[in-house]
Motif scaffolding. Sequence first.
Motif, PDB file in Angstrom:
ATOM      1  N   VAL A  52      36.023  36.809  42.318  1.00  0.00           N
ATOM      2  CA  VAL A  52      37.477  36.620  42.304  1.00  0.00           C
ATOM      3  C   VAL A  52      37.740  35.157  41.985  1.00  0.00           C
ATOM      4  O   VAL A  52      37.259  34.269  42.689  1.00  0.00           O
ATOM      5  CB  VAL A  52      38.101  36.995  43.669  1.00  0.00           C
ATOM      6  N   ARG A  87      43.443  32.185  38.398  1.00  0.00           N
ATOM      7  CA  ARG A  87      43.828  32.250  36.992  1.00  0.00           C
ATOM      8  C   ARG A  87      43.775  30.854  36.378  1.00  0.00           C
ATOM      9  O   ARG A  87      43.990  29.861  37.064  1.00  0.00           O
ATOM     10  CB  ARG A  87      45.243  32.806  36.868  1.00  0.00           C
ATOM     11  N   LYS A  88      43.501  30.826  35.088  1.00  0.00           N
ATOM     12  CA  LYS A  88      43.298  29.548  34.401  1.00  0.00           C
ATOM     13  C   LYS A  88      44.505  28.612  34.484  1.00  0.00           C
ATOM     14  O   LYS A  88      44.374  27.404  34.469  1.00  0.00           O
ATOM     15  CB  LYS A  88      42.927  29.799  32.931  1.00  0.00           C
ATOM     16  N   CYS A 133      39.470  45.600  44.941  1.00  0.00           N
ATOM     17  CA  CYS A 133      39.894  44.324  44.349  1.00  0.00           C
ATOM     18  C   CYS A 133      41.408  44.261  44.276  1.00  0.00           C
ATOM     19  O   CYS A 133      42.022  43.274  44.673  1.00  0.00           O
ATOM     20  CB  CYS A 133      39.324  44.167  42.945  1.00  0.00           C
ATOM     21  N   LYS A 134      42.010  45.342  43.775  1.00  0.00           N
ATOM     22  CA  LYS A 134      43.465  45.362  43.592  1.00  0.00           C
ATOM     23  C   LYS A 134      44.203  45.292  44.918  1.00  0.00           C
ATOM     24  O   LYS A 134      45.183  44.572  45.050  1.00  0.00           O
ATOM     25  CB  LYS A 134      43.860  46.665  42.883  1.00  0.00           C
ATOM     26  N   SER A 144      41.819  40.543  45.948  1.00  0.00           N
ATOM     27  CA  SER A 144      42.441  39.528  45.098  1.00  0.00           C
ATOM     28  C   SER A 144      43.950  39.510  45.264  1.00  0.00           C
ATOM     29  O   SER A 144      44.557  40.492  45.671  1.00  0.00           O
ATOM     30  CB  SER A 144      42.084  39.779  43.634  1.00  0.00           C
ATOM     31  N   PRO A 203      47.004  39.456  43.082  1.00  0.00           N
ATOM     32  CA  PRO A 203      47.232  39.728  41.659  1.00  0.00           C
ATOM     33  C   PRO A 203      48.101  38.686  40.951  1.00  0.00           C
ATOM     34  O   PRO A 203      48.065  38.591  39.730  1.00  0.00           O
ATOM     35  CB  PRO A 203      47.910  41.105  41.671  1.00  0.00           C
ATOM     36  N   GLU A 234      45.225  35.407  41.026  1.00  0.00           N
ATOM     37  CA  GLU A 234      43.777  35.544  40.831  1.00  0.00           C
ATOM     38  C   GLU A 234      43.401  36.653  39.849  1.00  0.00           C
ATOM     39  O   GLU A 234      44.125  37.635  39.693  1.00  0.00           O
ATOM     40  CB  GLU A 234      43.103  35.819  42.182  1.00  0.00           C
ATOM     41  N   ASP A 235      42.271  36.464  39.199  1.00  0.00           N
ATOM     42  CA  ASP A 235      41.654  37.504  38.385  1.00  0.00           C
ATOM     43  C   ASP A 235      40.380  37.961  39.093  1.00  0.00           C
ATOM     44  O   ASP A 235      39.823  37.224  39.894  1.00  0.00           O
ATOM     45  CB  ASP A 235      41.258  36.944  37.017  1.00  0.00           C
ATOM     46  N   TYR A 236      39.920  39.148  38.755  1.00  0.00           N
ATOM     47  CA  TYR A 236      38.637  39.583  39.313  1.00  0.00           C
ATOM     48  C   TYR A 236      37.812  40.258  38.233  1.00  0.00           C
ATOM     49  O   TYR A 236      38.337  40.747  37.242  1.00  0.00           O
ATOM     50  CB  TYR A 236      38.847  40.535  40.506  1.00  0.00           C
ATOM     51  N   GLU A 237      36.516  40.219  38.441  1.00  0.00           N
ATOM     52  CA  GLU A 237      35.627  41.023  37.609  1.00  0.00           C
ATOM     53  C   GLU A 237      34.482  41.484  38.500  1.00  0.00           C
ATOM     54  O   GLU A 237      34.180  40.841  39.513  1.00  0.00           O
ATOM     55  CB  GLU A 237      35.096  40.233  36.404  1.00  0.00           C
TER      56      GLU A 237
END
Lengths: 80, 80
Positions: free
Chosen positions: A8, A11-12, A63-64, A68, A70, A73-76
């Motif tokens: 997690v 975001r940029k 994650c959703k 994280s 939303p 943050e981003d997650y992968e």
Amino acid sequence: MFTAKIKVTLRKTILDPQGKTVEHSLKSLGYDNISGTRIGKYVEMKIDAKSKEEANKIAEESCKRLLSNPVMEDYEFEII
Amino acid sequence: MFTAKIKVTLRKTILDPQGKTVEHSLKSLGYDNISGTRIGKYVEMKIDAKSKEEANKIAEESCKRLLSNPVMEDYEFEII
């Protein structure tokens, strides 16, 4: 039994003061060639699912719904 | 320019109360088939090095000297 490895990250476009601090500390240790340091969370968990697809769905929902934020943050993740 | 993707995790023998809390929350959301949740840190940074070997060395030293606590934590990273 599957293992989900989840990252997690902020975001940029969001400032990361913790990352800046770490980078500053690394510079003061003599590592001048480091930039763009970003800090996130890493979550590992075991999922007892019947198929990889099911494990994938559970990880995605976790994650959703919990892991994280939303907005910021981003997650992968990967399922192994 | 290389990117280091670093995971810092608690050693397996160390209790992880944050992981337990997350797992408990997931269970209360209805995900009963999750176990062994562990939370760690994820660090991403850009390294301006001449070779992959040099980037590798810088990442290794950063982990050892700053990013991880060698008594309680393990780390792994990849350079891309």
